[in-house]
Design a protein around this motif. Sequence first.
Motif, PDB file in Angstrom:
ATOM      1  N   ALA A 268       0.680  -1.391   0.172  1.00 51.87           N
ATOM      2  CA  ALA A 268       0.028  -0.117   0.081  1.00 51.87           C
ATOM      3  C   ALA A 268       0.915   1.361   0.120  1.00 51.87           C
ATOM      4  O   ALA A 268       0.665   2.015  -0.693  1.00 51.87           O
ATOM      5  CB  ALA A 268      -0.913  -0.092   1.293  1.00 51.87           C
ATOM      6  N   ALA A 269       1.886   1.166   0.645  1.00 52.28           N
ATOM      7  CA  ALA A 269       3.050   2.583   0.906  1.00 52.28           C
ATOM      8  C   ALA A 269       3.453   2.560  -0.381  1.00 52.28           C
ATOM      9  O   ALA A 269       3.766   3.848  -1.070  1.00 52.28           O
ATOM     10  CB  ALA A 269       3.931   2.353   1.831  1.00 52.28           C
ATOM     11  N   LEU A 270       4.059   1.649  -0.993  1.00 53.43           N
ATOM     12  CA  LEU A 270       4.533   1.485  -2.553  1.00 53.43           C
ATOM     13  C   LEU A 270       3.467   1.961  -3.496  1.00 53.43           C
ATOM     14  O   LEU A 270       3.953   3.059  -4.273  1.00 53.43           O
ATOM     15  CB  LEU A 270       5.097   0.259  -2.885  1.00 53.43           C
ATOM     16  N   ALA A 271       2.403   1.746  -3.389  1.00 50.78           N
ATOM     17  CA  ALA A 271       1.491   2.388  -4.594  1.00 50.78           C
ATOM     18  C   ALA A 271       1.154   3.847  -4.158  1.00 50.78           C
ATOM     19  O   ALA A 271       1.102   4.564  -5.247  1.00 50.78           O
ATOM     20  CB  ALA A 271      -0.051   1.674  -4.339  1.00 50.78           C
ATOM     21  N   ALA A 272       1.218   4.015  -2.954  1.00 49.66           N
ATOM     22  CA  ALA A 272       0.971   5.748  -2.488  1.00 49.66           C
ATOM     23  C   ALA A 272       1.933   6.430  -2.874  1.00 49.66           C
ATOM     24  O   ALA A 272       2.042   7.503  -3.511  1.00 49.66           O
ATOM     25  CB  ALA A 272       0.653   5.727  -1.244  1.00 49.66           C
ATOM     26  N   CYS A 487      10.569  15.276   2.264  1.00 53.99           N
ATOM     27  CA  CYS A 487      10.472  14.489   3.056  1.00 53.99           C
ATOM     28  C   CYS A 487      10.540  12.889   2.845  1.00 53.99           C
ATOM     29  O   CYS A 487      10.796  12.443   2.025  1.00 53.99           O
ATOM     30  CB  CYS A 487       9.069  14.755   4.071  1.00 53.99           C
ATOM     31  N   HIS A 488      10.106  12.139   4.016  1.00 46.26           N
ATOM     32  CA  HIS A 488      10.519  10.659   3.822  1.00 46.26           C
ATOM     33  C   HIS A 488       9.258   9.955   3.101  1.00 46.26           C
ATOM     34  O   HIS A 488       8.099  10.527   3.071  1.00 46.26           O
ATOM     35  CB  HIS A 488      10.779   9.959   5.141  1.00 46.26           C
ATOM     36  N   THR A 489       9.383   8.888   2.779  1.00 40.49           N
ATOM     37  CA  THR A 489       8.405   8.059   2.074  1.00 40.49           C
ATOM     38  C   THR A 489       7.356   7.614   3.157  1.00 40.49           C
ATOM     39  O   THR A 489       6.296   7.893   2.894  1.00 40.49           O
ATOM     40  CB  THR A 489       9.039   6.586   1.464  1.00 40.49           C
ATOM     41  N   THR A 490       8.137   7.130   4.322  1.00 37.90           N
ATOM     42  CA  THR A 490       6.970   6.936   5.425  1.00 37.90           C
ATOM     43  C   THR A 490       7.292   7.279   6.759  1.00 37.90           C
ATOM     44  O   THR A 490       8.557   7.745   6.903  1.00 37.90           O
ATOM     45  CB  THR A 490       6.829   5.285   5.613  1.00 37.90           C
ATOM     46  N   GLY A 491       6.438   7.058   7.839  1.00 35.83           N
ATOM     47  CA  GLY A 491       6.793   7.609   9.181  1.00 35.83           C
ATOM     48  C   GLY A 491       6.825   8.880   9.421  1.00 35.83           C
ATOM     49  O   GLY A 491       6.134   9.782   8.787  1.00 35.83           O
ATOM     50  N   GLY A 494       7.325  11.349   7.113  1.00 33.83           N
ATOM     51  CA  GLY A 494       7.171  10.990   5.953  1.00 33.83           C
ATOM     52  C   GLY A 494       5.909  11.624   5.343  1.00 33.83           C
ATOM     53  O   GLY A 494       5.421  12.790   5.793  1.00 33.83           O
ATOM     54  N   VAL A 495       5.382  10.988   3.970  1.00 34.42           N
ATOM     55  CA  VAL A 495       3.939  11.536   3.602  1.00 34.42           C
ATOM     56  C   VAL A 495       2.765  10.828   3.868  1.00 34.42           C
ATOM     57  O   VAL A 495       1.681  11.176   3.580  1.00 34.42           O
ATOM     58  CB  VAL A 495       4.254  11.375   2.052  1.00 34.42           C
ATOM     59  N   GLY A 496       3.252   9.909   4.780  1.00 33.70           N
ATOM     60  CA  GLY A 496       2.239   9.018   5.386  1.00 33.70           C
ATOM     61  C   GLY A 496       2.780   7.882   6.271  1.00 33.70           C
ATOM     62  O   GLY A 496       4.060   7.779   6.106  1.00 33.70           O
ATOM     63  N   GLU A 497       1.999   6.949   6.677  1.00 34.97           N
ATOM     64  CA  GLU A 497       2.319   5.640   7.157  1.00 34.97           C
ATOM     65  C   GLU A 497       1.416   4.481   7.079  1.00 34.97           C
ATOM     66  O   GLU A 497       0.260   4.768   6.936  1.00 34.97           O
ATOM     67  CB  GLU A 497       2.480   5.978   8.539  1.00 34.97           C
ATOM     68  N   PRO A 498       2.079   3.333   6.827  1.00 33.96           N
ATOM     69  CA  PRO A 498       1.448   2.357   6.722  1.00 33.96           C
ATOM     70  C   PRO A 498       0.403   1.842   7.893  1.00 33.96           C
ATOM     71  O   PRO A 498       0.840   1.995   9.216  1.00 33.96           O
ATOM     72  CB  PRO A 498       2.457   0.939   6.587  1.00 33.96           C
ATOM     73  N   ASP A 501      -3.383  -2.842   6.152  1.00 33.84           N
ATOM     74  CA  ASP A 501      -3.452  -3.052   4.788  1.00 33.84           C
ATOM     75  C   ASP A 501      -3.341  -1.718   3.581  1.00 33.84           C
ATOM     76  O   ASP A 501      -3.445  -1.791   2.502  1.00 33.84           O
ATOM     77  CB  ASP A 501      -4.374  -4.172   4.095  1.00 33.84           C
ATOM     78  N   VAL A 502      -3.707  -0.785   4.519  1.00 36.26           N
ATOM     79  CA  VAL A 502      -3.730   0.660   3.772  1.00 36.26           C
ATOM     80  C   VAL A 502      -2.759   1.383   4.112  1.00 36.26           C
ATOM     81  O   VAL A 502      -1.705   1.150   5.085  1.00 36.26           O
ATOM     82  CB  VAL A 502      -5.170   1.288   4.179  1.00 36.26           C
TER      83      VAL A 502
END
Length: 599
Positions: A268-272, A487-491, A494-498, A501-502
């Motif tokens: 889900a993070a990869l797709a986002a 910013c970072h991919t996640t965390g 980041g731009v969001g966080e896992p 499953d979303v």
Amino acid sequence: MPDTGGADELAWGDRESAEPWHDLALGRWSARLTARGIEDVRLDGRRVLTRVLHTVRATDWSTERAALAYTLAPPGRDGPAATFTARYPGHGLDLRGEIRAVPDGFDVVFESRPAGPRTVRVNRVGPAVLHPGDQAGRPVRGHPGGLPAGFAFPRHVARSPVFAAGARMELGLAPTGVVLELDGGEFEVEDHRDWSDDGFKTYTPPLAAPRPIVLRPGDVLRHRLRITAAPGRSSPAGARPRRPDEATPAGVMPPLGLQHSGGALPPAALAAVAELRPAFLHLTTDLAHPRWRDLLAADATAARALDVPVVLTLVADPTDPGPAAELPGLLDGRLTTVLAFDTGTARTSAALVRALRPRLGAGVTIGGGSRAHLAALLAAPPVDELDVVTFPIASCAHDVDRAAVRSSLDSHPAVLAAATELAGGRPLLVGPVGHLPYWDSWGAATPGPAYGWGPGLARQRSVFHAAWTVAALAGFAAAGVARVSLCHTTGLRGVGEPAGDVFAAYPVWFALRELAGTAGWRRLPGATPPGTTGLRLRGPAGGLDLLACLADDPPAGGFPPTAEVLHAVAGTLRREPARTAGTPTPCVVVDRQPRGGQP
């Protein structure tokens, strides 16, 4: 589309916490008394000082913060208009002070003393004055001894300290000058813009003064600041670098990359992240780490899955960078740029660059400069050895409140101008860009990587952060920055966080999605609507106006009726037409024009 998650309004960072404050009025003067100090000091309604505060720096230069508590005198009573106290438990230090009206101004007295039986040793204790950045270019007169005729706060970012303050400074502000009388020690002034803070700072004691300062039980260190209107003297307004919300030169939108938080991205993070179409993934490796190969190989899976080039921050010993030759192979040939930094420092040495060139080969460009702040970049980097010059921008070098974060944008034109001049025609890669510093330049005996302050983290999840990012990008485009690492991919950065499953996207994800694929688009010159800052881009697919509203009060003119507004209501992210959203703040405004539409 990713889930936006949920949080209460404070966690989104779109409003300050409900800390106590008091408004103070003393004749022509007004100020706000907060836990941080005497803020927003105004003369006849015009801001002349950002903040008057008390500072304590330990012998390792770390800062201990203390909340000021105030007692206001009833109106009409003789004596101080207000008294204040604070306790620094880490140093066993007490502060007592008062604010007292004087003719055409006021006094602020600070008394620092040990709270108990132990001796206190610190590198700095005493008041400081923060001057707003719009004082750049305005004249300063110093007494005694004086400053050279025509001396002024520097228009361009200066290496600190800028000048010795003396016992009296007269600031040539318009329409009325301001006099600062400084008693209780020697003071000097530094340029805070090299830390991406907007403005200048007067403090005591000077950096070259003997240290530590020793306070024994019973000692009292007393400082007094007198702040008055200059009698019968005024000065014309001085110029300063323009904010992106004024008329600025046309530029182009730079390619935007993302830092990577590490390892493989969940589906889900990869797709986002893929929806954002990053121009590159920015990885970091330290050749001294025993598992650097394994960690870098795991990070490379994200670049491979996104099918993007890699920019690599490389930390290495210039005397032994041999393993760097393995980097292009470990990264599947995706490595385009290495940003090289010496082990244990925030800077790049010529020796390291020279050692890396034959190991990395002609296909990899080598950059460097600073991984701390502009201040480190100005300390004589080996520009002649570099293909790319880089430095980060962090809005929270010293403070994390909304006003400080917002005003940091005002420093960017001067910061980018200084970096561009230093680069001497070489491309600038600015990054990481955000709120929290990645390098602790001041808070420990041994500087090193920093992972941020807690109070700043909520900003990353806020609409306020998304708007700040849009405003920052507008300035980068106008200044001709070659690439930006965000910013970072996640965390937390980041731009969001896992989330199972979303992917729970932060508001900045939605703003960056609008910019996907706009690298190279032309930035139109000219002003954005009043109360907003942002980008007006035109490209092959049409046009995009992406505007940021960061003000505490909504803009009076409203937003274009064709626009959509991204804002938060009670912790829920909303995107709705401007005609129904009204003029919320903070917000991001999206207005797309079809190909062939009017600019």
